[in-house]
Scaffold this motif. Structure first.
Motif: not given
Length: 69
Positions: A32, A28-29, A25-26, A21-23
């Motif tokens: 982006r 994806a940021i 998210v990072v 999950v956190p990987t």
């Protein structure tokens, strides 16, 4: 992990899911902020399949209840 207890197998899956999950998210940021092409979807797909298979064989219907050697 052939001789792992069910609790150890479940812990291994939880660690895998918590890292996922956190990987993502990072990543994806970062993706982006850098713009197209959106390569993070390939990471999500590949790692998601791996996580699903891990769940399937540890906690899901593919889990063995007894080891046969």
């Amino acid at each position: 992990m052939k001789n792992a207890t069910p609790a150890q197998k479940q812990l291994g899956f939880r660690i895998h899911a918590i890292a996922f999950v956190p990987t993502l998210v990072v990543l994806a940021i970062v993706n982006r902020l850098t713009g197209p092409p959106y390569w993070v979807l390939w990471v999500l797909l590949g790692w998601g399949v791996g996580l699903f298979c891990h769940w399937f064989f540890v906690l899901g219907p593919g889990a063995r209840t007894s080891e046969t050697s």
